[in-house]
Write an enzyme that holds these catalytic residues in place. Structure first.
Site, PDB file in Angstrom:
ATOM      1  N   ASP A   1      38.846  70.020  57.546  1.00  0.00           N
ATOM      2  CA  ASP A   1      40.118  69.331  57.758  1.00  0.00           C
ATOM      3  C   ASP A   1      40.492  68.527  56.510  1.00  0.00           C
ATOM      4  O   ASP A   1      41.585  67.965  56.427  1.00  0.00           O
ATOM      5  CB  ASP A   1      40.098  68.469  59.027  1.00  0.00           C
ATOM      6  CG  ASP A   1      39.044  67.381  58.983  1.00  0.00           C
ATOM      7  OD1 ASP A   1      38.223  67.362  58.044  1.00  0.00           O
ATOM      8  OD2 ASP A   1      39.037  66.526  59.904  1.00  0.00           O
ATOM      9  N   SER A   2      39.599  68.544  55.497  1.00  0.00           N
ATOM     10  CA  SER A   2      39.965  68.011  54.180  1.00  0.00           C
ATOM     11  C   SER A   2      41.141  68.793  53.601  1.00  0.00           C
ATOM     12  O   SER A   2      41.726  68.375  52.599  1.00  0.00           O
ATOM     13  CB  SER A   2      38.764  68.062  53.229  1.00  0.00           C
ATOM     14  OG  SER A   2      38.191  69.357  53.205  1.00  0.00           O
TER      15      SER A   2
ATOM     16  N   ASP B   1      36.794  73.623  60.958  1.00  0.00           N
ATOM     17  CA  ASP B   1      36.712  72.219  61.383  1.00  0.00           C
ATOM     18  C   ASP B   1      37.647  71.950  62.566  1.00  0.00           C
ATOM     19  O   ASP B   1      38.808  72.368  62.541  1.00  0.00           O
ATOM     20  CB  ASP B   1      37.167  71.325  60.221  1.00  0.00           C
ATOM     21  CG  ASP B   1      36.162  70.259  59.881  1.00  0.00           C
ATOM     22  OD1 ASP B   1      35.212  70.037  60.656  1.00  0.00           O
ATOM     23  OD2 ASP B   1      36.334  69.631  58.821  1.00  0.00           O
TER      24      ASP B   1
ATOM     25  N   LYS C   1      32.992  73.085  63.440  1.00  0.00           N
ATOM     26  CA  LYS C   1      32.319  71.816  63.141  1.00  0.00           C
ATOM     27  C   LYS C   1      33.089  70.694  63.806  1.00  0.00           C
ATOM     28  O   LYS C   1      34.325  70.713  63.831  1.00  0.00           O
ATOM     29  CB  LYS C   1      32.244  71.586  61.632  1.00  0.00           C
ATOM     30  CG  LYS C   1      31.609  70.231  61.252  1.00  0.00           C
ATOM     31  CD  LYS C   1      31.320  70.113  59.775  1.00  0.00           C
ATOM     32  CE  LYS C   1      32.514  69.734  58.940  1.00  0.00           C
ATOM     33  NZ  LYS C   1      33.169  68.467  59.302  1.00  0.00           N
TER      34      LYS C   1
ATOM     35  N   GLU D   1      32.892  66.169  64.431  1.00  0.00           N
ATOM     36  CA  GLU D   1      32.305  64.928  63.927  1.00  0.00           C
ATOM     37  C   GLU D   1      31.803  64.051  65.069  1.00  0.00           C
ATOM     38  O   GLU D   1      32.450  63.977  66.119  1.00  0.00           O
ATOM     39  CB  GLU D   1      33.353  64.143  63.113  1.00  0.00           C
ATOM     40  CG  GLU D   1      33.850  64.900  61.890  1.00  0.00           C
ATOM     41  CD  GLU D   1      34.834  64.096  61.045  1.00  0.00           C
ATOM     42  OE1 GLU D   1      35.123  62.918  61.388  1.00  0.00           O
ATOM     43  OE2 GLU D   1      35.312  64.640  60.030  1.00  0.00           O
TER      44      GLU D   1
ATOM     45  N   GLU E   1      26.962  63.159  55.720  1.00  0.00           N
ATOM     46  CA  GLU E   1      27.884  62.750  54.651  1.00  0.00           C
ATOM     47  C   GLU E   1      27.691  61.276  54.319  1.00  0.00           C
ATOM     48  O   GLU E   1      27.724  60.419  55.215  1.00  0.00           O
ATOM     49  CB  GLU E   1      29.336  63.015  55.088  1.00  0.00           C
ATOM     50  CG  GLU E   1      30.348  62.583  54.026  1.00  0.00           C
ATOM     51  CD  GLU E   1      31.760  63.110  54.275  1.00  0.00           C
ATOM     52  OE1 GLU E   1      31.965  63.903  55.226  1.00  0.00           O
ATOM     53  OE2 GLU E   1      32.653  62.727  53.496  1.00  0.00           O
TER      54      GLU E   1
HETATM   55  O1  KIV Z   1      36.518  68.565  55.851  1.00  0.00           O
HETATM   56  C1  KIV Z   1      35.603  68.613  55.014  1.00  0.00           C
HETATM   57  O2  KIV Z   1      35.780  69.023  53.855  1.00  0.00           O
HETATM   58  C2  KIV Z   1      34.287  68.159  55.420  1.00  0.00           C
HETATM   59  C3  KIV Z   1      33.214  68.102  54.371  1.00  0.00           C
HETATM   60  C4  KIV Z   1      33.401  66.917  53.506  1.00  0.00           C
HETATM   61  C5  KIV Z   1      31.859  68.156  54.958  1.00  0.00           C
HETATM   62  O3  KIV Z   1      34.084  67.843  56.557  1.00  0.00           O
END
Ligand code: KIV
Length: 296
Positions: free
Chosen positions: A77-78, A116, A145, A147, A213
Site C-alpha cells: 500500500d506504499s 497488501d 499481507k 498489519e 519493520e
Molecule cells: O507497503 C509496503 O511497501 C510495505 C513494506 C514497507 C513492507 O508494507
C-alpha cells in the site's frame, strides 16, 4: 551466474525428486523454482538461504525484478506514497490495490506476489476482510499481507481457512502512523515482550511469513529465532530470514531515503538526465536524426 540467467529459455528444466518444477543452471547448482511457492519460503528458512522481496506496483518494473530473480514481489500500500502522490498509505483503497496487483501479476511469471490489504479493508470485520482479500487473489495475488498483532488473529484464521495465505506485519506499521506517533522504531523496552507474543500469536493463527519493520536488530533476531516461519526485515537489521525494500528507495528514485535503505542505483538522477537530454535534443533539432526516420 546471475539469478536472472535462471530464467533464460535455455536453462535446463528438470523435475525434482519432490515432483516440483525447478530450473537450474547448466552446472546444476542452486536450483530455483519456476514459481516461488510457500513451501520454498519455509525451505529457505530451514536451509538458511536469505529471502528477497521488493515492492512493485506496475507490470514494467515487476517484470524487471522478476527477471532479476527476486523471491517475492509486494504490491504494497506504499503505492499511495510512491506512485499516487499521497503523503501516507491511509487513502489507498481496495480498488487501488486490485488495479496494481493485476498489473504486477500480468508482468511476472516467477515471484510470489503478495497483495497488501489497505487501511480499513480488514480491521473491523474478518468476513469483510475475506471478501476484500478474495478480490486481491482474483486480481492475481498469491497471498495477502495485513498489519498488526494479536488483534488480527481472527482475520488471519478466517483468511487461511478460506485458502488465502497471509503474511503478517509487525513493528512500525504505517497504517497506524497516527496511533504510533509517526515513523519510529518499535519494540523497545516494555514493547519487546508484547511484540514477541504478537509474533507467536500470528504464527499460531497461520501466517506463512512475518514482516518486521523498524525493529531493533536484537529484537528482530530474537523473534526470528523464536519462529518457525520466515521473518522479512525492513530496518530490522541483518538477522531476519529475508529483507524487503521499497523499490524506489533502493533504486535511488527520490532525493531522500530512510537511513536503513541502501541505494543500489541512482535511477532518479539518470532518468532526469535522460529527460533533459531528450528535451534539449528535440529543441536543438538533433533528434530525430536521419537514422530515426529512414525506413529500415
Ligand atoms: O507497503 C509496503 O511497501 C510495505 C513494506 C514497507 C513492507 O508494507
Amino acid at each position: 551466474m546471475s539469478s536472472a540467467q535462471y530464467l533464460q529459455p535455455d536453462a535446463a528444466s528438470q523435475t525434482a525428486a519432490t515432483g516440483q518444477n525447478v530450473t537450474s543452471d547448466k552446472a546444476g547448482t542452486a536450483p530455483r523454482p519456476k514459481r516461488v511457492r510457500l513451501h520454498h519460503l519455509s525451505a529457505a528458512k530451514t536451509e538458511g538461504r536469505k529471502l528477497t522481496m521488493l515492492t512493485a506496483y506496475d507490470a514494467l518494473t515487476a517484470r524487471i525484478f522478476d527477471e532479476a530473480g527476486v523471491d517475492m514481489l509486494l504490491v504494497g500500500d506504499s503505492v499511495g506514497n510512491v506512485m499516487l502522490g499521497y503523503s501516507s498509505t491511509l487513502p489507498v483503497t481496495i480498488d487501488d490495490m486490485v488495479h496494481h496487483v493485476g498489473a504486477v501479476a500480468r508482468g511476472t511469471s516467477r515471484a510470489l506476489i503478495v497483495g497488501d490489504m489497505p487501511f480499513g479493508s480488514y480491521e473491523a470485520d474478518a468476513r469483510e476482510g475475506y471478501a476484500n482479500a478474495v478480490r486481491l487473489m482474483k486480481a492475481g495475488a498469491h497471498a495477502i499481507k495485513l498489519e498488526g498483532g494479536a488483534a488480527r488473529v481472527e482475520a488471519v484464521r478466517t483468511l487461511t481457512a478460506g485458502a488465502i495465505p497471509v503474511m503478517g506485519h509487525l513493528g512500525y506499521t504505517p497504517q497506524s502512523e497516527h496511533a504510533l506517533g509517526g515513523p519510529r522504531m518499535q519494540g523497545r523496552g516494555e514493547q519487546r515482550a508484547q511484540m514477541l507474543a504478537d509474533a507467536l500469536a500470528l504464527q499460531e493463527a497461520g501466517v506463512f511469513a512475518l514482516v518486521l519493520e523498524m525493529v531493533p536488530a536484537d529484537i528482530a533476531a530474537e523473534i526470528t529465532q523464536a519462529l518457525d516461519i520466515p521473518t522479512i526485515g525492513i530496518g530490522a537489521g541483518p538477522d531476519t530470514d529475508g529483507q524487503v525494500l521499497v523499490w524506489s528507495d533502493m533504486a535511488g528514485m527520490t532525493e531522500w531515503t530512510p537511513r536503513f535503505v541502501r541505494r543500489f542505483a541512482e535511477l532518479g538522477a539518470a532518468l532526469r538526465e535522460a529527460a533533459a537530454d531528450y528535451i534539449a535534443s528535440v529543441e536543438n533539432g538533433s533528434f530525430p536524426s536521419e537514422d530515426h526516420y529512414h525506413a529500415q
